[in-house]
Enzyme design. Structure first.
Site, mmCIF file in Angstrom:
data_model
loop_
_atom_site.group_PDB
_atom_site.id
_atom_site.type_symbol
_atom_site.label_atom_id
_atom_site.label_comp_id
_atom_site.label_asym_id
_atom_site.label_seq_id
_atom_site.Cartn_x
_atom_site.Cartn_y
_atom_site.Cartn_z
ATOM 1 N N ASP A 168 2.828 -3.538 3.309
ATOM 2 C CA ASP A 168 3.294 -4.509 2.312
ATOM 3 C C ASP A 168 2.351 -5.702 2.145
ATOM 4 O O ASP A 168 2.786 -6.812 1.815
ATOM 5 C CB ASP A 168 4.713 -5.011 2.666
ATOM 6 C CG ASP A 168 5.705 -3.882 2.758
ATOM 7 O OD1 ASP A 168 5.541 -2.890 2.017
ATOM 8 O OD2 ASP A 168 6.648 -3.984 3.561
ATOM 9 N N LYS A 195 -1.263 -3.973 -1.286
ATOM 10 C CA LYS A 195 -2.269 -2.937 -1.590
ATOM 11 C C LYS A 195 -2.142 -2.446 -3.025
ATOM 12 O O LYS A 195 -3.138 -2.186 -3.694
ATOM 13 C CB LYS A 195 -2.091 -1.738 -0.638
ATOM 14 C CG LYS A 195 -2.297 -2.090 0.819
ATOM 15 C CD LYS A 195 -1.979 -0.912 1.731
ATOM 16 C CE LYS A 195 -0.517 -0.527 1.756
ATOM 17 N NZ LYS A 195 0.388 -1.518 2.341
ATOM 18 N N GLN A 197 1.049 2.020 3.934
ATOM 19 C CA GLN A 197 1.324 1.450 5.264
ATOM 20 C C GLN A 197 0.195 0.481 5.675
ATOM 21 O O GLN A 197 -0.429 -0.106 4.815
ATOM 22 C CB GLN A 197 1.525 2.552 6.317
ATOM 23 C CG GLN A 197 2.832 3.322 6.172
ATOM 24 C CD GLN A 197 2.795 4.397 5.115
ATOM 25 O OE1 GLN A 197 1.901 5.231 5.074
ATOM 26 N NE2 GLN A 197 3.771 4.404 4.239
ATOM 27 N N GLY A 238 5.995 1.632 -0.563
ATOM 28 C CA GLY A 238 6.525 1.005 -1.773
ATOM 29 C C GLY A 238 5.496 0.009 -2.267
ATOM 30 O O GLY A 238 5.227 -0.983 -1.604
ATOM 31 N N HIS A 239 4.876 0.327 -3.393
ATOM 32 C CA HIS A 239 3.802 -0.516 -3.917
ATOM 33 C C HIS A 239 4.232 -1.131 -5.245
ATOM 34 O O HIS A 239 4.552 -0.406 -6.190
ATOM 35 C CB HIS A 239 2.520 0.309 -4.098
ATOM 36 C CG HIS A 239 2.019 0.897 -2.812
ATOM 37 N ND1 HIS A 239 0.964 1.771 -2.744
ATOM 38 C CD2 HIS A 239 2.424 0.725 -1.532
ATOM 39 C CE1 HIS A 239 0.759 2.112 -1.484
ATOM 40 N NE2 HIS A 239 1.639 1.502 -0.726
#
Ligand code: GDP
Ligand code: IMO
Ligand code: MG
Length: 423
Positions: A13, A16, A223, A40-41
């Site tokens: 988080d 990225k 990650q 989750g991006h």
């Protein structure tokens, strides 16, 4: 040739997605090489917010090729749902390719993830519950099912039956749970397979052809370094190698093809899930960072634990990833703090430690040693030129560069695509 990796240097988080989206403008191909829909991006373009889990953040540019490499574990249902969501918003998926050798997350992987977390009780990892660990376990145990197996219904059924001979023993005898049926899974997955089939190919070959045509390839990490199975805070990690080495094995490309490794570091730290976190702030500053930085998980909605920046972590990430530059995100969130702390060492049983320890039991005993820097009041969201940053913000950045010996070339000043400074 300018092929770059964007890697998380902390516990995930770091931003990225935003950095990949920003840099993807100059890339031709964007590749995910590891993890799954535990990621989750968030990418914000104009007034639109996109939350991507499996699909590379480059998908928002219609002309770019996007690739899901063999190192990714794919949940077909989640994948098709994400594809449909994007399609409904007018995003084209014509140039999305999926590796034929990527492993598949099965319904029993999600079930095993939950059952094992429940069994562990207080000692749980705090996983995302997406079946990531059990899917990678099956890959390594040589009983996994790959994308190529799904494409042939008979082969899928055969392999599934073999695997279930083992998994049902585990479900029934270890967890006291109900067995699962191969026929049901084959039927349940069929519509997803029909949808995915068109995108499946030899993506290693695709990347080699792109390279021969002098196309620029970007590898988007999921990650972060401290969630890496080898270099993270084991066992409070994910089950893959999100570090730079994972690119080669997870995308089918050799190390000589990579030019730059960009480490994404948040200007403070966050973590979701369990495990030690020496600079964690369980006070009003931690609360302020969480609220101002909107630190709630994209995948699970869990509040993220927040803390001060840790130089030992970035030095560790610098070494294991061979970072060539840093993208320091969310600097804007620190605006308004009277002072800012940088952790430059740990005190462990009276001894000063300068390197990140390998053992979580040691880490949980470590007391952070801080350097205190003065804060700044100004809102920096609209700053685009490094020299226009408040002097104390520059001091903070330059102190990090000095301590880690790596240049900070991108500075995040807000969540939107254009809210950044490039040096
Ligand atoms: P990822 O998993 O590394 O892609 O990061 P996430 O998307 O899970 O979390 C990063 C969050 O910070 C997202 O909500 C982004 O929109 C947001 N973000 C990224 N960069 C910046 C920045 O420089 N400033 C601010 N305020 N938010 C940012
Ligand atoms: P992005 O790509 C933050 C964490 C989980 C848990 C541990 C193991 O958005 O940075 P898993 O479900 O992978 O077995 O969970 O890893 N985790 C993440 N934390 N960001 C992520 O991805 C994460 N992916 C996994 O919270 O602590
Ligand atoms: Mg995330």
């Amino acid at each position: 040739m300018s092929n770059k990796i964007v890697i998380g240097t902390q516990w995930g988080d770091e931003g990225k997605g935003k950095i990949t989206d920003m840099l993807a403008e100059t890339a031709d191909v964007i590749v995910r090489f590891g993890g799954g829909n535990n990621a989750g991006h968030t990418v914000i373009v104009g007034d639109e917010k996109f939350e991507l889990h499996l699909i590379p953040s480059g998908i928002l540019y219609p002309e770019k090729v996007n690739v899901i490499g063999n190192g990714v574990v794919i949940d077909p249902e989640a994948m098709v749902e994400e594809m449909q969501g994007l399609r409904e918003r007018g995003i084209s998926l014509d140039k999305l390719f999926i590796s034929e050798t990527a492993h598949i997350i099965m319904p029993y992987h999600r079930l095993l993830d939950h059952l094992e977390e429940k069994r562990k009780g207080a000692g749980k990892i705090g996983t995302t519950g997406k079946g990531i660990g059990p899917a990678y376990t099956d890959k390594v145990a040589r009983r996994g099912i790959r994308m190529i197996d799904l494409l042939d219904k008979d082969r899928f059924y055969r392999k599934l039956t073999d695997t279930l001979a083992y998994q049902n023993l585990v479900l029934e005898r270890v967890y006291n749970s109900e067995p699962v049926q191969a026929e049901e899974i084959v039927e349940q997955y069929q519509p997803y397979i029909d949808e995915l089939r068109l995108h499946v190919t030899n993506t290693s070959l695709l990347l080699e052809e792109a390279r021969e045509e002098r196309k620029k390839i970007f590898f988007e990490g999921a990650q972060g370094t401290l969630l890496d199975i080898d270099y993270g805070t084991y066992p409070f990690v994910t089950s893959s190698n999100p570090t730079a080495g994972g690119v080669c094995t997870g995308a089918g490309i050799g190390p000589t093809r990579i030019d730059d490794v960009i480490g994404v570091a948040k200007a403070y730290l966050t973590r979701v899930g369990e495990g030690p976190f020496p600079t964690e702030l369980q006070d009003e500053i931690g609360e302020l960072l969480r609220e101002k930085g909107h630190e709630y998980g994209v995948t699970t909605g869990r509040p993220r634990r927040c803390g001060w920046f840790d130089v030992l972590i970035l030095r560790h990430a610098f070494r294991v990833n061979g970072l060539t530059e840093i993208a320091l995100t969310k600097l804007d969130v620190l605006s308004g703090l009277e002072e800012i702390k940088l952790c430059t060492g740990y005190r462990y049983r009276g001894e000063l430690i300068k390197e990140f320890p390998a053992e979580v039991e040691h880490l949980s005993e470590c007391e952070p040693v801080y350097e205190t820097l003065p804060g700044w009041d100004e809102d920096i969201t609209s700053v685009r030129d490094y020299n226009n940053l408040p002097e104390n913000a520059r001091r903070y950045i330059e102190r990090i560069e000095e301590l880690v010996k790596v240049p900070v070339k991108i500075i995040g000043t807000g969540p939107k695509r254009e809210e950044a400074i490039r040096r």
